[in-house]
Motif scaffolding. Structure first.
Motif, short mmCIF file in Angstrom:
data_model
loop_
_atom_site.label_atom_id
_atom_site.label_comp_id
_atom_site.label_asym_id
_atom_site.label_seq_id
_atom_site.Cartn_x
_atom_site.Cartn_y
_atom_site.Cartn_z
N ILE A 193 2.86 12.99 100.89
CA ILE A 193 2.25 13.78 101.03
C ILE A 193 0.72 13.36 101.30
CG2 ILE A 193 1.08 16.33 100.50
CD1 ILE A 193 3.83 15.99 98.47
N MET A 194 -0.29 13.74 102.39
CA MET A 194 -1.57 12.94 102.61
C MET A 194 -2.30 13.44 100.88
SD MET A 194 -2.50 14.28 105.99
CE MET A 194 -2.00 16.24 106.44
N PRO A 195 -3.06 12.94 100.68
CA PRO A 195 -3.64 13.06 99.56
C PRO A 195 -4.74 14.55 99.43
CG PRO A 195 -3.98 11.31 100.36
CD PRO A 195 -3.16 11.26 101.54
N ARG A 196 -5.34 14.46 100.77
CA ARG A 196 -6.05 15.75 101.24
C ARG A 196 -5.23 17.86 101.04
NH1 ARG A 196 -6.57 16.72 107.00
NH2 ARG A 196 -5.88 15.34 108.44
N LYS A 228 -1.01 3.10 102.33
CA LYS A 228 -1.88 3.72 103.64
C LYS A 228 -1.97 3.40 104.73
CE LYS A 228 -5.90 2.50 101.62
NZ LYS A 228 -6.92 3.38 101.95
N ASP A 229 -2.63 3.90 105.77
CA ASP A 229 -2.40 4.46 107.19
C ASP A 229 -0.92 4.87 107.22
OD1 ASP A 229 -4.87 3.75 107.25
OD2 ASP A 229 -4.40 1.97 108.57
N TYR A 230 0.11 5.58 106.48
CA TYR A 230 1.41 5.19 105.89
C TYR A 230 2.07 6.42 107.63
CZ TYR A 230 6.06 6.57 104.05
OH TYR A 230 7.38 6.50 103.90
N ARG A 281 -3.35 10.33 114.33
CA ARG A 281 -4.61 9.71 113.84
C ARG A 281 -3.81 9.01 112.44
NH1 ARG A 281 -9.01 11.41 109.78
NH2 ARG A 281 -8.78 9.91 109.19
N TRP A 282 -3.79 7.81 112.17
CA TRP A 282 -2.95 7.37 111.38
C TRP A 282 -3.90 7.75 109.27
CZ3 TRP A 282 1.83 5.89 111.30
CH2 TRP A 282 2.00 4.87 112.47
N GLU A 283 -2.67 8.15 108.69
CA GLU A 283 -3.21 9.29 107.95
C GLU A 283 -2.06 8.10 106.05
OE1 GLU A 283 -5.04 11.73 106.46
OE2 GLU A 283 -5.50 12.41 108.93
N ASP A 284 -3.35 8.23 105.22
CA ASP A 284 -2.34 8.03 103.99
C ASP A 284 -1.65 8.36 103.39
OD1 ASP A 284 -4.42 5.94 103.94
OD2 ASP A 284 -5.73 6.15 102.54
N HIS A 285 -0.84 8.34 102.59
CA HIS A 285 0.42 9.73 101.82
C HIS A 285 0.89 9.49 100.38
CE1 HIS A 285 0.93 11.07 105.27
NE2 HIS A 285 1.53 11.71 105.58
#
Length: 189
Positions: free
Chosen positions: A139-142, A162-164, A170-174
């Motif tokens: 899940i994206m942190p935001r 990172k960049d999952y 766009r690449w998003e952290d999860h």
């Protein structure tokens, strides 16, 4: 009406199949803007009945092979209107016995506990029926609402990837969240 596989307090869980294409496309069209910030960019045919029929046929083949299971969620009083989706994806057997969870709830139902209910029900089904050891959600942190729903359903955070995933271009952290099957007997004893 297509028969449901299981149910929770307020939802029926229908096995994905091509016959549900009209309900699925209406769901995605109705929620396109709301899901946009949290979804990969989809081709335009994804938002058509033919595109959904093709996707749901693929989902059915995956279920028949035991690789993934996708459910369309409906409310008992409105069996023709899809109000959510839940999936157990990329099932790996052997020593891993795990899968990735996906879920979506109609934006008109956000903030009413439907996400938590769906996560709890489909995870319980994975443990009871598929005998999996772990169900994993990324899940994206935001996405605070989604994180809260998973946490309320018993998922714990295990770390940040990172960049999952490429989301909305766009690449998003999860955040990697997991729930283990606590009912599973420990055969090592």
């Amino acid at each position: 009406m297509t028969r449901y596989v299981f149910r929770s307090r307020r939802l029926y869980y229908l096995a994905a199949g091509p016959g549900l294409a009209e309900g699925a496309v209406a769901f995605y069209r109705r929620n396109r803007e709301a899901f946009g910030p949290f979804d990969p960019i989809q081709p335009e045919d994804f938002f058509t009945a033919d595109g959904q029929r093709e996707r749901l046929a693929w989902d059915l083949a995956q279920a028949e092979a035991g690789r993934s299971f996708r459910f369309l969620l409906v409310q008992p009083g409105h069996p023709g209107k899809v109000v959510g989706l839940a999936g157990l994806n990329e099932i790996v057997r052997g020593a891993f016995q795990s899968c990735f969870l996906s879920y979506k709830i109609d934006h008109t139902l956000w903030g009413r506990g439907y996400g938590t209910e769906a996560i709890e029900a489909v995870t319980a089904w994975a443990f009871r029926t598929l005998k999996l050891h772990r169900v994993e959600a990324n899940i994206m942190p935001r996405n605070l609402a989604s994180r809260r729903a998973a946490a309320k359903a018993g998922f714990i955070e295990e770390g940040l990837a990172k960049d999952y995933l490429k989301i909305n271009g766009r690449w998003e952290d999860h955040l990697h969240m997991v729930r283990r099957n606590e009912e599973e007997p420990d055969e090592s004893r």
